[in-house]
Design an enzyme around this catalytic site. Structure first.
Site, PDB file in Angstrom:
ATOM      1  N   GLU A   7       8.783  -4.244  11.051  1.00  0.00           N
ATOM      2  CA  GLU A   7       9.626  -2.914  10.096  1.00  0.00           C
ATOM      3  C   GLU A   7       9.938  -2.011  11.914  1.00  0.00           C
ATOM      4  OE1 GLU A   7       8.128   0.615   7.686  1.00  0.00           O
ATOM      5  OE2 GLU A   7       6.789  -1.419   7.513  1.00  0.00           O
ATOM      6  N   ASP A  62       1.098  -1.133  -0.010  1.00  0.00           N
ATOM      7  CA  ASP A  62      -0.147   0.018   0.091  1.00  0.00           C
ATOM      8  C   ASP A  62       0.682   1.149   0.171  1.00  0.00           C
ATOM      9  OD1 ASP A  62       1.247  -0.157   2.598  1.00  0.00           O
ATOM     10  OD2 ASP A  62      -0.773  -0.059   3.398  1.00  0.00           O
ATOM     11  N   SER A  63       2.376   1.167  -0.116  1.00  0.00           N
ATOM     12  CA  SER A  63       3.203   1.648   0.108  1.00  0.00           C
ATOM     13  C   SER A  63       3.008   2.924  -1.501  1.00  0.00           C
ATOM     14  CB  SER A  63       4.716   1.752  -0.399  1.00  0.00           C
ATOM     15  OG  SER A  63       4.499   0.919  -0.705  1.00  0.00           O
ATOM     16  N   LYS A 120      -1.049  -9.619   3.012  1.00  0.00           N
ATOM     17  CA  LYS A 120      -0.157  -8.909   4.271  1.00  0.00           C
ATOM     18  C   LYS A 120      -1.602  -7.347   4.741  1.00  0.00           C
ATOM     19  CE  LYS A 120       2.990  -5.721   3.679  1.00  0.00           C
ATOM     20  NZ  LYS A 120       2.633  -4.882   4.994  1.00  0.00           N
ATOM     21  N   ASP A 164      -0.998  -5.961  -0.118  1.00  0.00           N
ATOM     22  CA  ASP A 164      -1.469  -5.041   1.523  1.00  0.00           C
ATOM     23  C   ASP A 164      -2.907  -5.291   1.230  1.00  0.00           C
ATOM     24  OD1 ASP A 164       0.200  -5.289   3.061  1.00  0.00           O
ATOM     25  OD2 ASP A 164       1.365  -2.966   2.199  1.00  0.00           O
ATOM     26  N   GLU A 173      -1.875  -5.763   8.627  1.00  0.00           N
ATOM     27  CA  GLU A 173      -0.896  -4.559   9.876  1.00  0.00           C
ATOM     28  C   GLU A 173      -0.976  -5.375  11.176  1.00  0.00           C
ATOM     29  OE1 GLU A 173       0.291  -0.557   9.360  1.00  0.00           O
ATOM     30  OE2 GLU A 173       0.727  -0.650   7.715  1.00  0.00           O
TER      31      GLU A 173
END
Length: 285
Positions: free
Chosen positions: A201, A63-64, A132, A102, A134
């Protein structure tokens, strides 16, 4: 054999091509625990996927892309539709690497059922192999819910960019004993829930080493430690496409200067009428 697409460099068009689809699998990733480190880069386009695929075990459609592709201030505004469009492109451009996508902010936090709906839709739309998400212990029930229903999950602990508004910035995590203990607990909870891998991270190195030692799943570091089971970088950072270089990034190129130089040379030739020349124009026979 499975039909996918590749870019014909002579026409810049996507062309169907038959190719063996022997992608890296979840069991293959698990077997790399404590073995040869896994290589992962972000990818958002067909062409980057093609270029990275021979060298990577995993490609992350992160999602970056919100910041890298769309110029957004954070990953928070990214939508499922954005992720699906870029995820499908990366799958079409790759043959070997496992593609992980993501789940964007707001698409999974409300409930395990909501997370399953979002994850299933993403996998159907893209052909990616895993999602993925978070979060630590609070997301463990959701991870288990997805895994129990056949959706491979990569976790993400430590610095979690989607929580930037709560964290107050992108600084390294785990500098206090309390914060370090929470990161360890979060990683272990995600591991017990069935994640096959987790991104670690922006944490102080002893945390990454301890997590890697105590969890069964593979750890993939970014701003963590070479002792993790693998590494990931945002490709545009690694290529030197941005002026700012985070501490944890090693620039393997200076693509920003190269691309700018090419654009400058093109502009000079257009303005001087040197381009297009005889080699680039059609003449009467």
């Amino acid at each position: 054999m499975s039909t996918t697409f590749t870019i014909d460099s002579s026409t810049s068009r996507a062309t169907p091509v038959s190719a063996p689809m022997k992608r890296v699998t979840v069991p293959a990733v698990r077997k790399r625990k404590g073995a040869e480190p896994l290589v992962m880069l972000t990818a958002y386009t067909v062409r980057n996927a093609q270029l990275f695929d021979p060298h990577c075990d995993l490609l992350l459609v992160g999602d970056s892309l919100g910041q890298v592709i769309y110029g957004l201030p954070s990953t928070v505004p990214v939508t499922l539709e954005m992720m699906a469009a870029h995820g499908a492109a990366v799958v079409r451009g790759s043959y070997h690497a496992m593609v992980v996508i993501d789940m964007p902010f707001g698409s999974y936090e409300a409930s395990p059922e909501k997370a399953f709906e979002s994850a299933a839709w993403l996998l159907k739309q893209t052909g990616a192999a895993a999602v993925k998400l978070e979060g630590g212990a609070a997301m463990a029930p959701t991870v288990k819910f997805l895994v129990d229903r056949g959706i491979p999950v990569m976790g993400h602990v430590g610095l979690t960019p989607q929580a930037v508004n709560m964290l107050g910035g992108y600084g390294a995590r785990g500098r206090t004993q309390e914060e370090a203990a929470k990161i360890i607990d979060d990683g272990q909870a995600i591991d017990r829930a069935g994640a096959f891998a987790m991104v670690v991270e922006g944490v102080v190195e002893p945390i990454a080493i301890e997590l890697t030692r105590t969890v069964e799943c593979v750890t993939i570091g970014i701003g963590a430690s070479a002792h993790c089971d693998g590494q990931v970088l945002v490709a545009e950072d690694m290529l030197g496409l941005f002026e700012r270089t985070p501490r944890f990034v090693k620039r393997y190129g200076d693509m920003a200067s190269f691309v700018s130089g090419c654009a400058e040379a093109y502009a000079d030739e257009v303005r001087s009428r040197a381009f297009p020349g005889p080699a680039q124009t059609y003449q009467p026979k």
